[in-house]
Write a protein that holds these residues in place. Structure first.
Motif, PDB file in Angstrom:
ATOM      1  N   THR A  49       0.849  -1.193   0.000  1.00 40.84           N
ATOM      2  CA  THR A  49       0.000   0.000   0.000  1.00 40.84           C
ATOM      3  C   THR A  49       0.888   1.249   0.000  1.00 40.84           C
ATOM      4  N   ILE A  50       0.263   2.383  -0.243  1.00 42.26           N
ATOM      5  CA  ILE A  50       1.007   3.644  -0.167  1.00 42.26           C
ATOM      6  C   ILE A  50       1.501   3.868   1.262  1.00 42.26           C
ATOM      7  N   LYS A  51       0.692   3.478   2.234  1.00 43.50           N
ATOM      8  CA  LYS A  51       1.102   3.613   3.635  1.00 43.50           C
ATOM      9  C   LYS A  51       2.379   2.790   3.890  1.00 43.50           C
ATOM     10  N   GLN A  52       2.462   1.610   3.319  1.00 37.36           N
ATOM     11  CA  GLN A  52       3.662   0.783   3.475  1.00 37.36           C
ATOM     12  C   GLN A  52       4.852   1.422   2.760  1.00 37.36           C
ATOM     13  N   GLU A  53       4.602   2.029   1.600  1.00 36.59           N
ATOM     14  CA  GLU A  53       5.692   2.728   0.903  1.00 36.59           C
ATOM     15  C   GLU A  53       6.212   3.869   1.776  1.00 36.59           C
ATOM     16  N   HIS A  54       5.310   4.613   2.389  1.00 34.97           N
ATOM     17  CA  HIS A  54       5.726   5.716   3.267  1.00 34.97           C
ATOM     18  C   HIS A  54       6.542   5.192   4.443  1.00 34.97           C
ATOM     19  N   ALA A  55       6.176   4.029   4.959  1.00 34.28           N
ATOM     20  CA  ALA A  55       6.939   3.422   6.063  1.00 34.28           C
ATOM     21  C   ALA A  55       8.344   3.046   5.602  1.00 34.28           C
TER      22      ALA A  55
END
Length: 84
Positions: A49-55
């Motif tokens: 997810t984009i959230k995982q990319e941000h992490a």
């Protein structure tokens, strides 16, 4: 491809890595290589997810050059190797 992916592209000198997201990382790599002055290798990608990319970006801040570009060393190298 209907999933979103986090990908890593490594420059020809093995000095920098672009970590980004795309619905189609292989097409993205082709498009990006046309406008980048050095050869780039799509090192790998993973469904995320984009959230995982941000992490991922947050975890690699110590190696950040600018934007989505990182020095190809340390934890960045480990991340890229895990995608291969």
């Amino acid at each position: 491809m209907s999933d979103r992916y986090v990908y890593a592209m490594v420059d020809a000198w093995r000095s920098a890595v672009k970590i980004g997201h795309s619905w189609n990382p292989e097409l993205r790599a082709t498009q990006f290589c046309r406008c980048y002055p050095e050869d780039l290798e799509l090192a790998g990608y993973v469904v995320a997810t984009i959230k995982q990319e941000h992490a991922v970006h947050a975890n690699l801040l110590d190696w950040r050059i600018r934007g989505e570009w990182y020095k190809y060393e340390g934890a960045v190298m480990q991340f890229v190797n895990a995608l291969r």
